[in-house]
Design a protein around this motif. Sequence first.
Motif, PDB file in Angstrom:
ATOM      1  N   LEU A 145       0.434  -1.489   0.197  1.00  0.00           N
ATOM      2  CA  LEU A 145      -0.067   0.527   0.120  1.00  0.00           C
ATOM      3  C   LEU A 145       0.918   1.242  -0.378  1.00  0.00           C
ATOM      4  CD1 LEU A 145      -2.791  -1.205   2.618  1.00  0.00           C
ATOM      5  CD2 LEU A 145      -2.467  -1.231  -0.227  1.00  0.00           C
ATOM      6  N   GLY A 146       1.710   1.079  -0.545  1.00  0.00           N
ATOM      7  CA  GLY A 146       3.152   2.921  -1.043  1.00  0.00           C
ATOM      8  C   GLY A 146       3.592   2.321   0.373  1.00  0.00           C
ATOM      9  N   PHE A 147       3.826   1.706   1.351  1.00  0.00           N
ATOM     10  CA  PHE A 147       4.575   1.942   2.114  1.00  0.00           C
ATOM     11  C   PHE A 147       6.036   0.816   2.287  1.00  0.00           C
ATOM     12  CE2 PHE A 147       1.661   3.882   3.895  1.00  0.00           C
ATOM     13  CZ  PHE A 147       2.174   4.364   5.356  1.00  0.00           C
TER      14      PHE A 147
ATOM     15  N   ARG B 275      13.246  -8.534  11.454  1.00  0.00           N
ATOM     16  CA  ARG B 275      13.291  -7.463  11.698  1.00  0.00           C
ATOM     17  C   ARG B 275      12.430  -7.101  10.705  1.00  0.00           C
ATOM     18  NH1 ARG B 275      17.678  -3.795  13.133  1.00  0.00           N
ATOM     19  NH2 ARG B 275      17.794  -3.490  10.788  1.00  0.00           N
ATOM     20  N   ALA B 276      11.382  -5.570  10.429  1.00  0.00           N
ATOM     21  CA  ALA B 276      10.878  -5.461   9.451  1.00  0.00           C
ATOM     22  C   ALA B 276      10.622  -3.841   9.505  1.00  0.00           C
ATOM     23  CB  ALA B 276       9.155  -5.593   9.312  1.00  0.00           C
ATOM     24  N   ASP B 277      11.492  -3.370   9.203  1.00  0.00           N
ATOM     25  CA  ASP B 277      11.225  -1.793   9.015  1.00  0.00           C
ATOM     26  C   ASP B 277      10.664  -0.932   8.216  1.00  0.00           C
ATOM     27  OD1 ASP B 277      13.402  -1.744  11.649  1.00  0.00           O
ATOM     28  OD2 ASP B 277      15.119  -1.282   9.888  1.00  0.00           O
ATOM     29  N   ILE B 278       9.720   0.089   8.857  1.00  0.00           N
ATOM     30  CA  ILE B 278       8.515   0.341   7.365  1.00  0.00           C
ATOM     31  C   ILE B 278       8.888   1.603   7.399  1.00  0.00           C
ATOM     32  CG2 ILE B 278       6.233   0.421   7.506  1.00  0.00           C
ATOM     33  CD1 ILE B 278       6.581  -1.797   9.572  1.00  0.00           C
ATOM     34  N   HIS B 279       8.866   2.334   5.731  1.00  0.00           N
ATOM     35  CA  HIS B 279       9.124   3.220   5.932  1.00  0.00           C
ATOM     36  C   HIS B 279       8.376   3.999   4.497  1.00  0.00           C
ATOM     37  CE1 HIS B 279      13.521   1.907   6.289  1.00  0.00           C
ATOM     38  NE2 HIS B 279      13.485   2.848   6.987  1.00  0.00           N
TER      39      HIS B 279
ATOM     40  N   HIS C  67       0.265  -4.662   9.085  1.00  0.00           N
ATOM     41  CA  HIS C  67      -1.392  -4.303   9.881  1.00  0.00           C
ATOM     42  C   HIS C  67      -0.642  -2.799  10.497  1.00  0.00           C
ATOM     43  CE1 HIS C  67      -4.318  -4.256  13.274  1.00  0.00           C
ATOM     44  NE2 HIS C  67      -2.855  -4.064  14.678  1.00  0.00           N
ATOM     45  N   PHE C  68       0.560  -3.006  11.082  1.00  0.00           N
ATOM     46  CA  PHE C  68       1.083  -1.407  11.642  1.00  0.00           C
ATOM     47  C   PHE C  68       1.136  -0.742  10.438  1.00  0.00           C
ATOM     48  CE2 PHE C  68       4.385   1.888  11.140  1.00  0.00           C
ATOM     49  CZ  PHE C  68       4.833   1.602  12.764  1.00  0.00           C
ATOM     50  N   VAL C  69       0.954  -1.004   8.718  1.00  0.00           N
ATOM     51  CA  VAL C  69       0.972   0.064   8.261  1.00  0.00           C
ATOM     52  C   VAL C  69      -0.588   0.102   7.672  1.00  0.00           C
ATOM     53  CG1 VAL C  69       0.710   0.163   5.074  1.00  0.00           C
ATOM     54  CG2 VAL C  69       2.728  -0.702   6.309  1.00  0.00           C
ATOM     55  N   ASP C  70      -1.873  -0.649   8.033  1.00  0.00           N
ATOM     56  CA  ASP C  70      -3.529  -0.364   7.722  1.00  0.00           C
ATOM     57  C   ASP C  70      -3.330   0.649   9.389  1.00  0.00           C
ATOM     58  OD1 ASP C  70      -3.765  -2.572   5.845  1.00  0.00           O
ATOM     59  OD2 ASP C  70      -4.324  -3.632   7.013  1.00  0.00           O
ATOM     60  N   VAL C  71      -2.857   0.463   9.808  1.00  0.00           N
ATOM     61  CA  VAL C  71      -3.484   1.265  11.399  1.00  0.00           C
ATOM     62  C   VAL C  71      -3.149   2.821  11.090  1.00  0.00           C
ATOM     63  CG1 VAL C  71      -2.554   1.838  13.901  1.00  0.00           C
ATOM     64  CG2 VAL C  71      -3.439  -0.244  12.983  1.00  0.00           C
ATOM     65  N   ALA C  72      -1.431   3.212  10.804  1.00  0.00           N
ATOM     66  CA  ALA C  72      -0.792   4.258  10.712  1.00  0.00           C
ATOM     67  C   ALA C  72      -1.518   4.704   9.305  1.00  0.00           C
ATOM     68  CB  ALA C  72       0.436   3.969   9.310  1.00  0.00           C
TER      69      ALA C  72
END
Length: 93
Positions: A16-18, A34-38, A69-74
């Motif tokens: 989703l663009g991340f 580990r997953a870093d999200i940008h 889930h982190f991306v969806d919440v952001a």
Amino acid sequence: MTGSSPASRRDQLEYLGFAISIEVTRKNEVLALRADIHEDRDFKGRVALTGPLSDEGALLKKLLDKARHFVDVAIAREEDADHSAGSFGATRP
């Protein structure tokens, strides 16, 4: 000594663009994932977990689920903020 030295690999995917950068490190029989999200090169957060080497597939799936889930919440928070700002602006005189 090769059995005790850490081995790692990296991968990257987009959701989703991340950008989600994944690193899997193995030391003996333990995996650290580990997953870093940008988003647009801005660091947004990190999710991580550890577990036994024998569960690598399940651990990787769980890590990806947590990252998504982190991306969806952001995204939801950003949409809520945009909606709130739009509503607030509409009620101003």
